[in-house]
Design a protein around this motif. Structure first.
Motif, PDB file in Angstrom:
ATOM      1  N   VAL A   7      -9.702 -15.140  -5.499  1.00 34.15           N
ATOM      2  CA  VAL A   7      -8.752 -14.863  -4.408  1.00 34.15           C
ATOM      3  C   VAL A   7      -9.535 -14.638  -3.109  1.00 34.15           C
ATOM      4  CG1 VAL A   7      -7.095 -13.146  -3.537  1.00 34.15           C
ATOM      5  CG2 VAL A   7      -6.885 -13.998  -5.874  1.00 34.15           C
ATOM      6  N   TYR A  11      -9.233 -16.887   0.343  1.00 36.65           N
ATOM      7  CA  TYR A  11      -8.729 -16.349   1.609  1.00 36.65           C
ATOM      8  C   TYR A  11      -9.843 -16.162   2.642  1.00 36.65           C
ATOM      9  CZ  TYR A  11      -4.314 -16.627  -0.556  1.00 36.65           C
ATOM     10  OH  TYR A  11      -3.197 -17.160  -1.161  1.00 36.65           O
ATOM     11  N   ALA A  44      -2.781 -17.875  11.369  1.00 35.83           N
ATOM     12  CA  ALA A  44      -3.358 -17.377  10.112  1.00 35.83           C
ATOM     13  C   ALA A  44      -2.292 -16.868   9.158  1.00 35.83           C
ATOM     14  CB  ALA A  44      -4.351 -16.264  10.421  1.00 35.83           C
ATOM     15  N   SER A  68      -3.235  -7.500   4.387  1.00 34.24           N
ATOM     16  CA  SER A  68      -2.730  -7.765   5.747  1.00 34.24           C
ATOM     17  C   SER A  68      -3.211  -9.087   6.323  1.00 34.24           C
ATOM     18  CB  SER A  68      -3.099  -6.603   6.667  1.00 34.24           C
ATOM     19  OG  SER A  68      -4.410  -6.157   6.410  1.00 34.24           O
ATOM     20  N   MET A  92      -9.048  -6.858   1.278  1.00 31.29           N
ATOM     21  CA  MET A  92     -10.360  -6.779   0.621  1.00 31.29           C
ATOM     22  C   MET A  92     -11.323  -7.851   1.124  1.00 31.29           C
ATOM     23  SD  MET A  92      -9.591  -8.329  -3.148  1.00 31.29           S
ATOM     24  CE  MET A  92      -9.014 -10.015  -3.369  1.00 31.29           C
ATOM     25  N   GLU A 118      -8.973  -2.368  -1.719  1.00 27.06           N
ATOM     26  CA  GLU A 118      -8.149  -3.110  -2.661  1.00 27.06           C
ATOM     27  C   GLU A 118      -6.798  -2.437  -2.826  1.00 27.06           C
ATOM     28  OE1 GLU A 118     -10.536  -3.483  -6.172  1.00 27.06           O
ATOM     29  OE2 GLU A 118     -11.905  -4.902  -5.176  1.00 27.06           O
ATOM     30  N   ILE A 119      -5.777  -3.259  -2.984  1.00 23.77           N
ATOM     31  CA  ILE A 119      -4.430  -2.697  -3.095  1.00 23.77           C
ATOM     32  C   ILE A 119      -4.239  -1.956  -4.419  1.00 23.77           C
ATOM     33  CG2 ILE A 119      -3.490  -4.420  -1.517  1.00 23.77           C
ATOM     34  CD1 ILE A 119      -2.301  -5.923  -3.865  1.00 23.77           C
ATOM     35  N   LEU A 140      -0.723 -11.866  -6.210  1.00 19.64           N
ATOM     36  CA  LEU A 140      -2.124 -12.255  -6.425  1.00 19.64           C
ATOM     37  C   LEU A 140      -2.888 -11.253  -7.286  1.00 19.64           C
ATOM     38  CD1 LEU A 140      -2.937 -13.355  -2.757  1.00 19.64           C
ATOM     39  CD2 LEU A 140      -2.819 -14.876  -4.742  1.00 19.64           C
TER      40      LEU A 140
HETATM   41  C1  LIG Z   1      -1.435 -14.997   0.880  1.00 21.90           C
HETATM   42  S1  LIG Z   1      -2.458 -14.023   1.951  1.00 21.90           S
HETATM   43  C2  LIG Z   1      -1.232 -13.149   2.898  1.00 21.90           C
HETATM   44  C3  LIG Z   1      -1.777 -12.491   4.135  1.00 21.90           C
HETATM   45  C4  LIG Z   1      -0.765 -11.803   5.050  1.00 21.90           C
HETATM   46  N1  LIG Z   1      -0.009 -10.791   4.335  1.00 21.90           N
HETATM   47  C5  LIG Z   1       0.154 -12.799   5.714  1.00 21.90           C
HETATM   48  O1  LIG Z   1       1.385 -12.698   5.517  1.00 21.90           O
HETATM   49  O2  LIG Z   1      -0.334 -13.671   6.420  1.00 21.90           O
HETATM   50  C6  LIG Z   1      -3.120 -12.795   0.854  1.00 21.90           C
HETATM   51  C7  LIG Z   1      -4.036 -11.750   1.477  1.00 21.90           C
HETATM   52  O3  LIG Z   1      -4.148 -10.659   0.577  1.00 21.90           O
HETATM   53  C8  LIG Z   1      -5.505 -10.293   0.406  1.00 21.90           C
HETATM   54  N2  LIG Z   1      -5.617  -9.771  -0.964  1.00 21.90           N
HETATM   55  C9  LIG Z   1      -5.321 -10.433  -2.115  1.00 21.90           C
HETATM   56  N3  LIG Z   1      -5.502  -9.647  -3.180  1.00 21.90           N
HETATM   57  C10 LIG Z   1      -5.912  -8.432  -2.709  1.00 21.90           C
HETATM   58  C11 LIG Z   1      -6.254  -7.191  -3.329  1.00 21.90           C
HETATM   59  N4  LIG Z   1      -6.224  -7.059  -4.647  1.00 21.90           N
HETATM   60  N5  LIG Z   1      -6.614  -6.159  -2.528  1.00 21.90           N
HETATM   61  C12 LIG Z   1      -6.662  -6.309  -1.168  1.00 21.90           C
HETATM   62  N6  LIG Z   1      -6.362  -7.462  -0.536  1.00 21.90           N
HETATM   63  C13 LIG Z   1      -5.982  -8.507  -1.288  1.00 21.90           C
HETATM   64  C14 LIG Z   1      -6.282 -11.569   0.674  1.00 21.90           C
HETATM   65  O4  LIG Z   1      -7.595 -11.273   1.096  1.00 21.90           O
HETATM   66  C15 LIG Z   1      -5.445 -12.242   1.759  1.00 21.90           C
HETATM   67  O5  LIG Z   1      -5.822 -11.828   3.037  1.00 21.90           O
END
Ligand SMILES: C[S@@+](CC[C@H](N)C(=O)[O-])C[C@H]1O[C@@H](n2cnc3c(N)ncnc32)[C@H](O)[C@@H]1O
Length: 239
Positions: A7, A11, A44, A68, A92, A118-119, A140
Motif C-alpha cells: 500500500v 501511494y 492528488a 489523509s 503512513m 498508522e490508522i 486498505l
Molecule cells: C486511496 S488513498 C486516499 C487518500 C485521501 N483520503 C483522498 O481521499 O485523497 C489512501 C491513503 O491512505 C494511506 N494509508 C493506507 N493505509 C494506511 C494505514 N494503515 N495507516 C495510515 N495510512 C494509510 C495511504 O498512504 C494513502 O495516502
C-alpha cells in the motif's frame, strides 16, 4: 511483502505523480470546493466520496482524517471548523505527508496538522476528537477491527464517525480478495456491508448506518460488479 508495504509503495508513487481521476475518484467535489483548495490537492485526490460534505462539521470542532493522502479533505474540513477548530490528517506514507504539507502551505491554513502514523495505532490520546472522517482508506487495512477500535478510543463521548469507503453487498469472492493489485486499488479489501456494521458495534459504536453513494460497474471485476459501492458510513460514540 506484506499489505502495508504494498500500500505504501502504491501511494508513494501516486504522491510522486498525482493525476487523479480513476473511475472511483472522479467528480466527487463541486466547483466551489475545488477552487477553495490548491490544485495539487485536487489532483492528488484518491477518495471514493466527499466525507466533509456529508459529515455535518461545526465551528470549533476537532476533526481527524484517517489516511489523509494529499490532504484535500483535511483542508476542506479546516475551513468548515474555522480557526477555533482543528483538522488533523494521519497518513503512513512519507511522500503523501510531504505533498499534503506542501498543499497546506499553499492554502495558507494554520489550523491543520499532518501526523505520521498508522490508522491501526492512532497517535492521539483518548477522547481527543469530535469527528473522524476518512476517504477510501479503511478498506486498505488488513486489520479493520483494530482501526474501528482505535477510532472509538480517540473520539470524545458523543463523537461521530463519518467515513467514505468502498463496501461490498454480499461476499467478496476469494479470487478477488487474494489479488494484491485489486487490494491496493481499494477493491479487494472492501468490507462486506453487514460485517462493517458488526465491527463498528463490536468496537462500541451506536447509531450505525451505511448509505450507498455510488455503485461501481467494473468490466473486469466478475461477479462483484454492481455489488461494490462507494458508501458513507456513520456511527456515534455514546455520550
Ligand atoms: C486511496 S488513498 C486516499 C487518500 C485521501 N483520503 C483522498 O481521499 O485523497 C489512501 C491513503 O491512505 C494511506 N494509508 C493506507 N493505509 C494506511 C494505514 N494503515 N495507516 C495510515 N495510512 C494509510 C495511504 O498512504 C494513502 O495516502
Amino acid at each position: 511483502m506484506n499489505i502495508k508495504d504494498e500500500v505504501k509503495k502504491k501511494y508513494a508513487e501516486a504522491a510522486r505523480n498525482p493525476h487523479g481521476c480513476d473511475p472511483i475518484s472522479q467528480n466527487l467535489y463541486d466547483a466551489s470546493e475545488q477552487s477553495s483548495v490548491p490544485e495539487g490537492a485536487v489532483l492528488a485526490s484518491l477518495g471514493c466520496g466527499n466525507p466533509t460534505a456529508l459529515a455535518d462539521l461545526h465551528e470549533g470542532e476537532v476533526v481527524l482524517d484517517l489516511g489523509s493522502g494529499g490532504g484535500i479533505d483535511v483542508l476542506l474540513s479546516a475551513r468548515r471548523v474555522g480557526p477555533s477548530g482543528k483538522a488533523y490528517g494521519l497518513d503512513m506514507t512519507d511522500e503523501m505527508l510531504a505533498l499534503a504539507r506542501a498543499n497546506q502551505a499553499k492554502a495558507g491554513v494554520t489550523n491543520v496538522e499532518f501526523l505520521k502514523g498508522e490508522i491501526e495505532n492512532i497517535p492521539l490520546p483518548a477522547n481527543a476528537v469530535d469527528v473522524i472522517i476518512s476517504n477510501c482508506v479503511i478498506n486498505l487495512s488488513a486489520d479493520k477491527a483494530r482501526v474501528l477500535k482505535e477510532s472509538y478510543r480517540v473520539l470524545k463521548p458523543g463523537g461521530r464517525f463519518a467515513v467514505s469507503d468502498v463496501v461490498c453487498r454480499g461476499e467478496v469472492p476469494d479470487a478477488v480478495r487474494r489479488s494484491m493489485e485489486l487490494w491496493v486499488g481499494c477493491i479487494a479489501g472492501a468490507l462486506e456491508e453487514a460485517e462493517y456494521k458488526r465491527l463498528l458495534a463490536a468496537a462500541g459504536f451506536t447509531d450505525i448506518s451505511v448509505e450507498p453513494t455510488r455503485v461501481y460497474e467494473f468490466k473486469d471485476a466478475g461477479d462483484v460488479s454492481g455489488r461494490l459501492m462507494g458508501a458513507f458510513i456513520r456511527a456515534q460514540k455514546p455520550v
